[in-house]
Design a protein around this motif. Structure first.
Motif, PDB file in Angstrom:
ATOM      1  N   THR A   1       6.434  -8.154   8.462  1.00  0.00           N
ATOM      2  CA  THR A   1       6.343  -6.840   8.297  1.00  0.00           C
ATOM      3  C   THR A   1       5.209  -6.206   8.852  1.00  0.00           C
ATOM      4  O   THR A   1       4.124  -7.102   9.000  1.00  0.00           O
ATOM      5  CB  THR A   1       6.177  -6.564   6.652  1.00  0.00           C
ATOM      6  OG1 THR A   1       7.613  -7.235   6.013  1.00  0.00           O
ATOM      7  CG2 THR A   1       6.562  -5.102   6.307  1.00  0.00           C
ATOM      8  N   SER A   2       5.374  -5.055   9.257  1.00  0.00           N
ATOM      9  CA  SER A   2       4.205  -4.342   9.922  1.00  0.00           C
ATOM     10  C   SER A   2       2.939  -4.306   9.119  1.00  0.00           C
ATOM     11  O   SER A   2       2.944  -4.400   7.630  1.00  0.00           O
ATOM     12  CB  SER A   2       4.396  -3.001  10.465  1.00  0.00           C
ATOM     13  OG  SER A   2       4.139  -2.313   9.585  1.00  0.00           O
ATOM     14  N   PRO A   3       1.758  -4.375   9.610  1.00  0.00           N
ATOM     15  CA  PRO A   3       0.249  -4.354   8.888  1.00  0.00           C
ATOM     16  C   PRO A   3       0.300  -3.010   7.927  1.00  0.00           C
ATOM     17  O   PRO A   3      -0.236  -3.186   6.730  1.00  0.00           O
ATOM     18  CB  PRO A   3      -0.711  -4.614   9.769  1.00  0.00           C
ATOM     19  CG  PRO A   3      -0.065  -5.236  10.977  1.00  0.00           C
ATOM     20  CD  PRO A   3       1.408  -4.804  10.847  1.00  0.00           C
ATOM     21  N   GLY A   4       0.875  -2.031   8.420  1.00  0.00           N
ATOM     22  CA  GLY A   4       0.737  -0.899   7.745  1.00  0.00           C
ATOM     23  C   GLY A   4       1.429  -0.933   6.397  1.00  0.00           C
ATOM     24  O   GLY A   4       1.061  -0.588   5.517  1.00  0.00           O
ATOM     25  N   ASP A   5       2.693  -1.436   6.684  1.00  0.00           N
ATOM     26  CA  ASP A   5       3.751  -1.564   5.494  1.00  0.00           C
ATOM     27  C   ASP A   5       2.918  -2.700   4.274  1.00  0.00           C
ATOM     28  O   ASP A   5       3.030  -2.235   3.075  1.00  0.00           O
ATOM     29  CB  ASP A   5       4.829  -2.131   5.820  1.00  0.00           C
ATOM     30  CG  ASP A   5       5.946  -0.932   6.571  1.00  0.00           C
ATOM     31  OD1 ASP A   5       5.317   0.390   6.340  1.00  0.00           O
ATOM     32  OD2 ASP A   5       6.839  -1.165   7.003  1.00  0.00           O
TER      33      ASP A   5
ATOM     34  N   ASP B   1       8.376  -6.614   0.343  1.00  0.00           N
ATOM     35  CA  ASP B   1       7.130  -6.451   1.217  1.00  0.00           C
ATOM     36  C   ASP B   1       5.947  -6.448   0.167  1.00  0.00           C
ATOM     37  O   ASP B   1       4.989  -7.142   0.906  1.00  0.00           O
ATOM     38  CB  ASP B   1       7.316  -4.789   1.598  1.00  0.00           C
ATOM     39  CG  ASP B   1       8.262  -4.561   3.032  1.00  0.00           C
ATOM     40  OD1 ASP B   1       8.582  -5.939   3.313  1.00  0.00           O
ATOM     41  OD2 ASP B   1       8.250  -3.719   3.536  1.00  0.00           O
TER      42      ASP B   1
ATOM     43  N   ILE C   1      -0.089  -3.199   3.904  1.00  0.00           N
ATOM     44  CA  ILE C   1      -1.369  -2.677   3.241  1.00  0.00           C
ATOM     45  C   ILE C   1      -1.014  -1.547   2.034  1.00  0.00           C
ATOM     46  O   ILE C   1      -1.153  -1.492   1.022  1.00  0.00           O
ATOM     47  CB  ILE C   1      -2.466  -2.107   4.215  1.00  0.00           C
ATOM     48  CG1 ILE C   1      -2.856  -3.153   4.807  1.00  0.00           C
ATOM     49  CG2 ILE C   1      -3.401  -1.158   3.525  1.00  0.00           C
ATOM     50  CD1 ILE C   1      -3.774  -2.856   6.144  1.00  0.00           C
ATOM     51  N   SER C   2       0.333  -0.907   2.564  1.00  0.00           N
ATOM     52  CA  SER C   2       0.704   0.272   1.717  1.00  0.00           C
ATOM     53  C   SER C   2       1.311  -0.333   0.544  1.00  0.00           C
ATOM     54  O   SER C   2       1.144   0.203  -0.650  1.00  0.00           O
ATOM     55  CB  SER C   2       1.475   1.370   2.324  1.00  0.00           C
ATOM     56  OG  SER C   2       2.677   0.751   2.490  1.00  0.00           O
ATOM     57  N   SER C   3       2.101  -1.568   0.697  1.00  0.00           N
ATOM     58  CA  SER C   3       2.619  -1.911  -0.631  1.00  0.00           C
ATOM     59  C   SER C   3       1.836  -2.820  -1.382  1.00  0.00           C
ATOM     60  O   SER C   3       2.160  -3.182  -2.547  1.00  0.00           O
ATOM     61  CB  SER C   3       3.638  -2.859  -0.011  1.00  0.00           C
ATOM     62  OG  SER C   3       3.390  -3.783   0.939  1.00  0.00           O
TER      63      SER C   3
END
Lengths: 267, 257
Positions: free
Chosen positions: A33-37, A233, A39-41
């Protein structure tokens, strides 16, 4: 002569197979999963609660392990007595026990129907399904890592130092506190890091003995399992955090015990 | 040379274990891999012994975890869930064939057979009572929350305040009650039956009873679709149906309700 030609490449192949097999799942956690996803999860309340609880319970467990384990390990390292190998083996047994066995053992010993269940109950102490129960489970599975490493660290000290300290009138308590602990500090810290890593990953014994409740007993590994079905995620993100922390602890162990890590680190 | 002997013994032990695993999975019959809800354990194990067309290899866990595995690409031959929602969702995503409802069950409150603090639904809201239930993603936990939603607001809030563990599957809830870690837990009637008298069930009022229906589906890309279909047929009318009945399951509830 012919045997030389095929054997070294075989060794290299075996190493490559082992390396890929061991590294791939760890890499996949970060690339699935992308790093942004990721961190947000982590902002999810069950994730933050689980991380906070994991930090709190492992910190308490480590404090208890150090306070009780350090003198116990010192005793084992500095004394010879009949049955010592048996004692050492018993202390090391939880290292090889399956976590589910640890969980059932804790229930049978300290659960409401366990052999000490009534005693605890009369004392007004409840462990199952409480944060205190998580700490107990962590201490059970993690303390042997510290005890073993600490015993080795004390045992490797030069005995003449300790004796010199004693003959100079320092007394054993002072020798232990002023000489032995500082001299063995790296080994003790390495044992602590190993124990901490094991405690952070504890799953089975915690679930069986302490249950799973957000903010009370649901540590990070339990939250990973809990989120797995509905929030993959989120489960990955928590896993990534645990990989990073565990990796840092392992590096700390390597550094403290003076082993090389990346080739450049000489000692 | 003691170490060497020990090494040889260890290797021999490993080889024996490996050989044992190998031989048990062969024997001519294909392996039918079944992912099934924890609550189906006794019934399916019973049925598996009488299923002639394949060697059934069932793994039991929370239905939600099994469904998540299938979403991640795991392909058992069959997926049997403690609700119809999870197989329906997988069907809509094209991961399983059309699900079939094959059994019903009842949600109950499990308490120790010897009695205890809880003898009615109302007792669960009393202070000092400890409760375990399924997590909010596993079917048994979802059914439990439906029941709570039907209670008056303050009773449901007090009851929720007594919850000490949200277990990943119903087996976890049963274990917590059986070990005395909690005073009561929400489980299926079949789970109480399976404890051989260690636990007893307190029935829920009919008005609060959720409809518990079990769905099963053949996973797309199953290795043994023919045997999988035969397994489902037997659940609807055959040895599987008998095993379900013996374990205390209800017939499938009428569709569309």
């Amino acid at each position: 002569m012919r045997s030389r030609s095929w054997f070294p490449p075989l060794l290299v192949v075996a190493l490559c197979v082992a390396l890929v097999f061991l590294v791939l799942p760890v890499v996949a956690i970060f690339t699935h999963t992308s790093p942004g996803d990721l961190i947000s999860s982590l902002g999810d309340s069950s994730s933050t609660d689980a991380l906070r609880l994991s930090i709190e319970t492992t910190a308490i467990a480590m404090a208890i392990i150090v306070v009780v384990g350090t003198p116990a390990a010192y005793f084992l390292a500095t004394r010879e007595f009949r049955g010592k190998p048996l004692v050492v083996t018993l202390i090391e047994l939880p290292l090889v026990l399956p976590p589910a066995v640890a969980g059932i053992g804790l229930l049978a010993a300290l659960g409401p129907k366990g052999i000490l269940g009534n005693t605890l109950d009369n004392a007004g102490i409840t462990l199952v399904l409480r944060t205190a129960g998580v700490v107990v489970a962590l201490i059970f599975v993690a303390s042997p890592f510290y005890l073993r490493q600490a015993q080795a660290a004390f045992a490797s000290l030069d005995n003449s130092w300790l004796e010199a300290s004693r003959t100079l009138g320092a007394g054993e308590a002072k020798t232990f506190g002023r000489i032995a602990i500082p001299a063995a500090a790296n080994g003790l810290a390495a044992g602590l890091a190993l124990a901490w890593g094991r405690a952070l990953g504890e799953f089975g014994a915690t679930l069986m003995f302490a249950g799973s409740f957000q903010g009370i007993t649901q540590t990070a590994p339990l939250a990973i399992y809990g989120n797995f079905a509905t929030n993959f995620d989120g489960a990955l993100a928590l896993s990534a955090v645990l990989v990073a922390v565990s990796g840092a602890l392992l590096l700390a162990v390597k550094f403290l015990t003076g082993s090389e890590v990346l080739g450049g680190v000489a000692h | 040379m003691k170490a060497r002997k020990l090494t040889v013994a260890l290797v021999a032990m490993l080889a024996l274990v490996a050989a044992g695993c190998g031989s048990s999975s062969s024997g001519g019959k294909p392996d039918l891999v079944v992912s099934a809800a924890s609550s189906l354990k006794d019934a399916f194990n019973q049925y598996a012994q009488q299923f002639p067309e394949a060697k059934v290899r069932a793994s039991f866990a929370g239905s939600d975890d099994l469904a998540a595995q299938i979403e991640q690409g795991v392909k058992p031959d069959l997926f049997a869930s403690a609700n119809t929602k999870l197989p329906d969702e997988l069907f809509q995503k094209g991961l399983v064939q059309k699900p079939i409802v094959f059994a019903g069950n009842r949600l109950v409150i499990a308490v120790p057979a010897s009695g205890g603090k809880v003898s009615s639904l109302a007792d669960l809201a009393k202070p000092g009572v400890n409760i375990a239930m399924g997590s909010d993603s596993v079917p048994v936990g979802i059914y439990t929350r439906k029941v709570l939603a039907g209670l008056p607001g303050d009773q449901s809030a007090k009851l929720l305040a007594n919850v000490r563990s949200n277990e990943p599957d119903v087996a976890g809830v049963v274990g917590k009650v059986a070990q005395g870690a909690v005073d009561a837990g929400f489980v299926y009637i079949t789970d109480v039956d399976a404890t051989d008298g260690k636990l007893k069930a307190i029935e829920l009022p009919a008005s609060l009873q959720p409809q518990v229906a079990y769905g099963i589906a053949i996973v797309k890309g199953a290795k043994h679709p023919k045997q999988a279909q035969a397994f489902i047929d037997g659940l609807l009318h055959g040895a599987g149906q008998q095993a379900l009945k013996a374990a205390g399951f209800d017939p499938p509830p009428p569709a569309g309700t």
